[in-house]
Design an enzyme around this catalytic site. Structure first.
Site, PDB file in Angstrom:
ATOM      1  N   HIS A 305    -113.186  14.989  26.163  1.00 58.81           N
ATOM      2  CA  HIS A 305    -113.967  14.288  27.185  1.00 58.81           C
ATOM      3  C   HIS A 305    -113.573  12.813  27.174  1.00 58.81           C
ATOM      4  CE1 HIS A 305    -117.432  12.881  29.494  1.00 58.81           C
ATOM      5  NE2 HIS A 305    -117.598  14.148  29.842  1.00 58.81           N
ATOM      6  N   ASP A 363    -118.429  22.463  29.591  1.00 58.74           N
ATOM      7  CA  ASP A 363    -117.774  23.593  30.272  1.00 58.74           C
ATOM      8  C   ASP A 363    -117.351  24.698  29.324  1.00 58.74           C
ATOM      9  OD1 ASP A 363    -116.507  20.992  32.187  1.00 58.74           O
ATOM     10  OD2 ASP A 363    -117.800  22.573  32.981  1.00 58.74           O
TER      11      ASP A 363
HETATM   12  C1  SDX Z   1    -116.221  17.389  32.851  1.00 64.99           C
HETATM   13  O1  SDX Z   1    -116.382  12.482  33.172  1.00 64.99           O
HETATM   14  C2  SDX Z   1    -117.377  13.311  33.032  1.00 64.99           C
HETATM   15  O2  SDX Z   1    -118.463  12.959  32.695  1.00 64.99           O
HETATM   16  C3  SDX Z   1    -117.044  14.758  33.404  1.00 64.99           C
HETATM   17  C4  SDX Z   1    -118.137  15.784  33.114  1.00 64.99           C
HETATM   18  C5  SDX Z   1    -119.327  15.591  34.018  1.00 64.99           C
HETATM   19  O3  SDX Z   1    -120.404  16.060  33.662  1.00 64.99           O
HETATM   20  O4  SDX Z   1    -119.114  15.065  35.163  1.00 64.99           O
HETATM   21  O5  SDX Z   1    -118.536  15.681  31.762  1.00 64.99           O
HETATM   22  C6  SDX Z   1    -117.615  17.197  33.365  1.00 64.99           C
HETATM   23  O6  SDX Z   1    -115.313  17.188  33.623  1.00 64.99           O
HETATM   24  C7  SDX Z   1    -116.000  17.734  31.402  1.00 64.99           C
HETATM   25  C8  SDX Z   1    -114.475  17.790  31.030  1.00 64.99           C
HETATM   26  C9  SDX Z   1    -113.938  19.156  31.472  1.00 64.99           C
HETATM   27  N1  SDX Z   1    -112.474  19.197  31.364  1.00 64.99           N
HETATM   28  C10 SDX Z   1    -111.876  19.978  30.434  1.00 64.99           C
HETATM   29  O7  SDX Z   1    -112.484  20.601  29.566  1.00 64.99           O
HETATM   30  C11 SDX Z   1    -110.366  20.046  30.583  1.00 64.99           C
HETATM   31  C12 SDX Z   1    -109.702  19.887  29.197  1.00 64.99           C
HETATM   32  N2  SDX Z   1    -109.948  18.521  28.753  1.00 64.99           N
HETATM   33  C13 SDX Z   1    -108.883  17.559  29.002  1.00 64.99           C
HETATM   34  O8  SDX Z   1    -108.169  17.760  30.190  1.00 64.99           O
HETATM   35  C14 SDX Z   1    -109.324  16.115  28.716  1.00 64.99           C
HETATM   36  O9  SDX Z   1    -109.959  16.124  27.492  1.00 64.99           O
HETATM   37  C15 SDX Z   1    -110.190  15.387  29.714  1.00 64.99           C
HETATM   38  C16 SDX Z   1    -109.625  15.416  31.094  1.00 64.99           C
HETATM   39  C17 SDX Z   1    -111.557  15.961  29.736  1.00 64.99           C
HETATM   40  C18 SDX Z   1    -110.278  13.925  29.254  1.00 64.99           C
HETATM   41  O10 SDX Z   1    -109.026  13.377  29.408  1.00 64.99           O
HETATM   42  P1  SDX Z   1    -108.727  11.851  28.949  1.00 64.99           P
HETATM   43  O11 SDX Z   1    -109.963  11.135  28.602  1.00 64.99           O
HETATM   44  O12 SDX Z   1    -107.815  11.258  29.964  1.00 64.99           O
HETATM   45  O13 SDX Z   1    -108.020  12.061  27.570  1.00 64.99           O
HETATM   46  P2  SDX Z   1    -106.479  12.237  27.436  1.00 64.99           P
HETATM   47  O14 SDX Z   1    -106.008  13.259  28.427  1.00 64.99           O
HETATM   48  O15 SDX Z   1    -105.872  10.894  27.420  1.00 64.99           O
HETATM   49  O16 SDX Z   1    -106.403  12.903  26.004  1.00 64.99           O
HETATM   50  C19 SDX Z   1    -106.411  12.078  24.841  1.00 64.99           C
HETATM   51  C20 SDX Z   1    -105.535  12.836  23.854  1.00 64.99           C
HETATM   52  C21 SDX Z   1    -104.172  13.221  24.455  1.00 64.99           C
HETATM   53  O17 SDX Z   1    -103.247  13.281  23.394  1.00 64.99           O
HETATM   54  P3  SDX Z   1    -102.255  11.992  23.196  1.00 64.99           P
HETATM   55  O18 SDX Z   1    -101.522  11.803  24.522  1.00 64.99           O
HETATM   56  O19 SDX Z   1    -103.162  10.826  22.846  1.00 64.99           O
HETATM   57  O20 SDX Z   1    -101.332  12.411  22.062  1.00 64.99           O
HETATM   58  O21 SDX Z   1    -106.167  14.088  23.511  1.00 64.99           O
HETATM   59  C22 SDX Z   1    -105.359  15.173  23.961  1.00 64.99           C
HETATM   60  C23 SDX Z   1    -104.380  14.629  24.979  1.00 64.99           C
HETATM   61  O22 SDX Z   1    -103.170  15.377  24.962  1.00 64.99           O
HETATM   62  N3  SDX Z   1    -106.271  16.132  24.587  1.00 64.99           N
HETATM   63  C24 SDX Z   1    -106.228  17.447  24.397  1.00 64.99           C
HETATM   64  C25 SDX Z   1    -107.307  17.950  25.152  1.00 64.99           C
HETATM   65  N4  SDX Z   1    -107.938  16.946  25.762  1.00 64.99           N
HETATM   66  C26 SDX Z   1    -107.297  15.821  25.422  1.00 64.99           C
HETATM   67  N5  SDX Z   1    -105.382  18.234  23.685  1.00 64.99           N
HETATM   68  C27 SDX Z   1    -105.647  19.560  23.741  1.00 64.99           C
HETATM   69  N6  SDX Z   1    -106.671  20.133  24.433  1.00 64.99           N
HETATM   70  C28 SDX Z   1    -107.517  19.358  25.149  1.00 64.99           C
HETATM   71  N7  SDX Z   1    -108.534  19.901  25.838  1.00 64.99           N
END
Ligand code: SDX
Length: 428
Positions: A305, A363
């Protein structure tokens, strides 16, 4: 002496005022930065940017805290119902018994949609994704309810708000019924909000249908958990659309479109599909490895998140609700739940997830619960949109009512071609 932040740009030092909130991080007001320095700030993804001031929802990502108008989500989910949360988000205070009764009455009597919406639905293919239907039909409400589109009129804004909160379950149920070729079911004013929705989704004309009160209560709690969440992507979309003066139905349709993405509200659908793809506990290590592999685009859906760097407080309540629903339905041994619980255990003990502070989010468990209730995977994000409509409306209203409100218009860092002259075709 008010606080300020000194910024030195080239040979120029400028002081930017610092504004403090009630709780949470203060902000540096950079509104005059460009005028004073000729430079913009740069923050794609808005990781360090506050887009607005708001009194509605507060999140502490490090502590895993979520407050709606100051009330902890745990207490609202435990003691109140979804319409009470709607009243709180819209008006800022918990309703008195008479205010609650009046609000319930008004919402209940706006649940029907214009009869011609049925014909509108006939234009879709039966296999259309329900989110496509929702984006279209909510946007189309401005064509059917043109008498509540003048955003400068507080009465019309209130009517549009009541209409959307009330009609989203009806439209969502219609999208589901249309996808399975069953007749639409009209709302029943004698039922509460969530029981009414279950009946519109699962009743058929051939027999009586009595909503299961345990499932209705669980669904109502799930709606409360999803109601608002500060300036997330879809809420920011609604605010930006609203800043141009677009009508409320169009703004909410824009929010639904944004929520559809798998990185946002579409994650509940994606998380369930991921659990189904994993299938059995012994395949979990392979998927965890892929999630950690920088060269593999696969991510654990339902994990991570932008704000929560601790356990999403909603996910904890969601997990308990999952056990309650599966228990009520005699599905305690659902293999999907077994995979989810084991995946969570492995991920939370894995160095990669610990170091990146990746925890289950709302989720992760919602899909298992909604599937057990009988909803197809394609309806999961529709239910998220149904619940989030009140949050979008509350945030949109707050923006519209802000006397300092202006159209949102970000700038950019341009890295394209410098000015160059046109080259005639024969010289290329
Ligand atoms: C919702 O914003 C809100 O409040 C949203 C929400 C709401 O109520 O409105 O809470 C609802 O959207 C919840 C989130 C649902 N999405 C997912 O579950 C999809 C999987 N999660 C990821 O796509 C990600 O964690 C996000 C999109 C939720 C957050 O992305 P960020 O903040 O841009 O973080 P990032 O992509 O920069 O990740 C940071 C690091 C990265 O590694 P590095 O590049 O630093 O080496 O963490 C890794 C990412 O690769 N990472 C993951 C991961 N999520 C982040 N690695 C593996 N699996 C994951 N799920």
């Amino acid at each position: 002496m008010s606080a300020s932040a000194a910024i030195t740009v080239a040979d120029k030092k400028v002081d930017m005022p610092v504004k403090a909130g009630t709780i949470g991080p203060s902000v540096v007001d950079i509104g005059k930065l460009y005028a004073q320095t000729g430079m913009f700030t740069y923050d794609p993804g808005f990781t360090s940017t506050a887009s607005c001031e708001s009194k509605i929802t507060y999140i502490d990502g490090d502590e895993g805290i979520l407050l709606y108008r100051g009330y902890p989500i745990e207490q609202l989910a435990e003691h109140g119902d979804f319409l009470e949360t709607c009243y709180l988000l819209l008006y800022g205070e918990l309703p008195t018994p008479s205010q609650k009764a009046d609000f319930d009455y008004r919402i209940t009597r706006h649940t029907m949609v214009h009869e011609q919406m049925m014909r509108f639905f006939q234009g879709f293919r039966r296999d259309a994704h329900p989110m496509a239907v929702m984006v279209a039909s909510v946007g189309a409400l401005s064509a059917f309810y043109h008498d509540s589109t003048d955003i400068s009129d507080p009465h019309q804004r209130m009517v549009a708000s009541m209409r959307m909160i009330a009609k989203m379950p009806t439209l969502a149920a219609m999208a589901y019924k249309y996808s399975i070729g069953q007749p639409f079911v009209y709302p029943q004013n004698s039922l509460d909000y969530s029981s009414n929705f279950l009946r519109m989704c699962f009743a058929v004309p051939c027999e009586d249908y009595k909503p299961n009160p345990i499932l209705a209560r669980a669904l109502d709690r799930i709606f409360t958990l999803h109601a608002d969440h500060e300036q997330n992507a879809s809420t920011s979309t609604v605010r930006l659309a609203g800043s141009s003066g677009a009508n409320p139905f169009a703004c909410i349709a824009a929010g639904i479109a944004c929520l559809w993405g798998p990185a946002h509200g579409g994650a509940n659908e994606a998380a369930l599909r991921m659990l189904e793809e994993i299938g059995t506990v012994d395949r979990i290590p392979e998927f965890v490895r892929r999630a950690k592999d920088k060269n593999d685009p696969f991510r654990l859906m339902g994990f991570g998140h932008r704000v929560y760097k601790n356990y999403d407080p909603r996910a904890k309540i969601m997990q308990r609700t999952t056990h309650e629903v599966l228990g009520e339905l005699g599905l305690k041994d659902d293999p999907l739940l077994e995979v989810a619980m084991e995946l969570e255990r492995i991920a939370l003990s894995d160095e990669y997830f610990i170091e990146k502070k990746l925890y289950p989010n709302i989720d992760f468990y919602s899909g298992i619960t909604l599937k057990a209730m009988g909803f197809p995977t394609s309806m999961f994000t529709v239910l998220f949109a149904l619940a989030r409509t009140v949050g979008w409306i509350a945030q949109w209203s707050e923006m519209i009512e802000d006397p300092g409100q202006r159209i949102g218009r970000p700038r950019q860092l341009y890295t394209g071609s410098p000015k160059r002259d046109y080259v005639p075709m024969q010289k290329r």
